[in-house]
Motif scaffolding. Sequence first.
Motif, PDB file in Angstrom:
ATOM      1  N   GLU A  39       0.849  -1.191   0.000  1.00  0.00           N
ATOM      2  CA  GLU A  39       0.000   0.000   0.000  1.00  0.00           C
ATOM      3  C   GLU A  39       0.884   1.240   0.000  1.00  0.00           C
ATOM      4  N   GLN A  40       0.603   2.177  -0.908  1.00  0.00           N
ATOM      5  CA  GLN A  40       1.436   3.360  -1.014  1.00  0.00           C
ATOM      6  C   GLN A  40       1.107   4.412   0.049  1.00  0.00           C
ATOM      7  N   ARG A  41      -0.127   4.414   0.572  1.00  0.00           N
ATOM      8  CA  ARG A  41      -0.493   5.388   1.598  1.00  0.00           C
ATOM      9  C   ARG A  41       0.063   4.947   2.952  1.00  0.00           C
ATOM     10  N   HIS A 127       4.997  -0.317   2.522  1.00  0.00           N
ATOM     11  CA  HIS A 127       4.482   0.967   2.050  1.00  0.00           C
ATOM     12  C   HIS A 127       5.279   1.367   0.806  1.00  0.00           C
ATOM     13  N   ALA A 128       4.736   1.045  -0.335  1.00  0.00           N
ATOM     14  CA  ALA A 128       5.408   1.280  -1.608  1.00  0.00           C
ATOM     15  C   ALA A 128       4.350   1.239  -2.707  1.00  0.00           C
ATOM     16  N   THR A 129       4.772   1.553  -3.916  1.00  0.00           N
ATOM     17  CA  THR A 129       3.884   1.498  -5.077  1.00  0.00           C
ATOM     18  C   THR A 129       4.299   0.348  -5.976  1.00  0.00           C
ATOM     19  N   CYS A 130       3.344  -0.504  -6.289  1.00  0.00           N
ATOM     20  CA  CYS A 130       3.616  -1.591  -7.230  1.00  0.00           C
ATOM     21  C   CYS A 130       3.577  -1.015  -8.647  1.00  0.00           C
ATOM     22  N   LEU A 144       8.375  -3.168  -7.239  1.00  0.00           N
ATOM     23  CA  LEU A 144       7.989  -1.959  -6.524  1.00  0.00           C
ATOM     24  C   LEU A 144       8.762  -0.758  -7.054  1.00  0.00           C
ATOM     25  N   ASP A 145       8.280   0.442  -6.708  1.00  0.00           N
ATOM     26  CA  ASP A 145       8.912   1.653  -7.212  1.00  0.00           C
ATOM     27  C   ASP A 145      10.303   1.889  -6.643  1.00  0.00           C
ATOM     28  N   ASN A 376      -3.119   3.753 -12.595  1.00  0.00           N
ATOM     29  CA  ASN A 376      -2.457   2.839 -11.669  1.00  0.00           C
ATOM     30  C   ASN A 376      -1.424   2.011 -12.425  1.00  0.00           C
TER      31      ASN A 376
END
Length: 460
Positions: A39-41, A127-130, A144-145, A376
């Motif tokens: 989850e990025q948030r 906590h990251a963005t896929c 991940l980013d 996304n």
Amino acid sequence: MTSPSRRHVIIIGGGASGVLLTYQLLHRPTSDLRVTLIEQRPDIGRGIAYHTGNPDHLLNVRVSNMSALPDQPDHFWRWLNSHNADASLCPDPYCFVPRRIYGDYMASLFEQQTSDPTGARRLSILHATCVDINEGPAGGSVTLDDGRSLMADNVVLATGHDTRANLPAHANPWAPPSAAHIDTEATVLILGTGLTMVDYVLSLLRDGRRGPIIAMSRRGLLAKPHRHIDALRIEEADVPFGASISRLLRWLRGYIDRNAAQGGDWRSVIDGLRPYTQRLWHELSQTSKRRFLEHARAWWDVHRHRMAPEVEARIAEVLDRGQLALMAGKVISIEPNNTGARVKYRLRGHSDPLDIQVGAVVDCTGIVKDPRATLNPAVRSLFDRGLCRVDPLCIGIETDRNCAVISRAGATSRHLFAVGPLTRAAFWEINAIPDIRNQCAALAALLADTGGEASRRTAS
């Protein structure tokens, strides 16, 4: 890849759908699988719907129907009583509480996992963005980013609603109006007249809005209010599954009329139909589905997705004093300028265009209509790799009835799944907690007990 007794599931998205699926996976009695939630948030369980801090933003489903657990229908009501010191906030299970409180409830489900030593060992939160998803013979992989790559037996998309990018002169409907720096006396044009519009009007009022507010949609329909009404028991044998949409709507109107003749309320019929809506959608022909979306969806939505009574009172007040106006029309053009934007529009049933100067435009028309337009990166990567495809109606990605993703070539995935609003093409009514919790419980049973084998058997 992990051994069968320690299978690994990666869930992309830590909103309500991701939390519900994680909870179900970790509570399967016969499973010892591991879960990684991405989850990025910074907050888990809130997503778009439950991150709001505005106390005027209430649930549009009563407390009695908002349990996260299908087998414990009063779970949220009991949690609310044990965590809320103000009994007047929710005197009975028919009440509607602020959405931020429900976000606290979602977060509490995760706190149970992390506080339990066994659960904490089986759960990882990143906590990251896929940015990329791929599939191989033995499982799925994500990137991940920050450059990390992870492997798992199964990857599940739980990305929730996909919001639009803000255009010039457009305010973000999910942010407080103060962030848009709109003159409090200027006219605000809201595109859409659904529940997102209602929320933004409440935000404008809390922010001290004194200027006019115009809400415009194709038909100018406003969501109906809830009432203290119980769902009517409708027998499955009485529902015309497989009928055309015109015949189905005639049946529904007749049922409502007969119930009204006996002193009943239309809400009880709509709510009584809820257990069957996904099957009804599944058994409609593509032609009937298309006709429903084009001609009946707006009418269904305002009766099916309703306002809390307290919210209805606030909206009625601002309508009565003339600060809020509902319009049935269509925007032709929006030209940004130094004081906001000049908007040209046409009212429904009229041919001559009109124009108005507004301080800001707020797009509250809801989710991205075509999934291929997603921002996304995880979903985008599936399209780019040919691992998913949009459904013929362009309302979601195609999945089978077990939530397995279907590729561009029509193959049912062995390792990639999806839950929540992204799967509306197969499930249609999959926006609210009562529907998503059942979907997540069913998928958790499939993944924990068979590793998705049941979906592979279905596909074959």
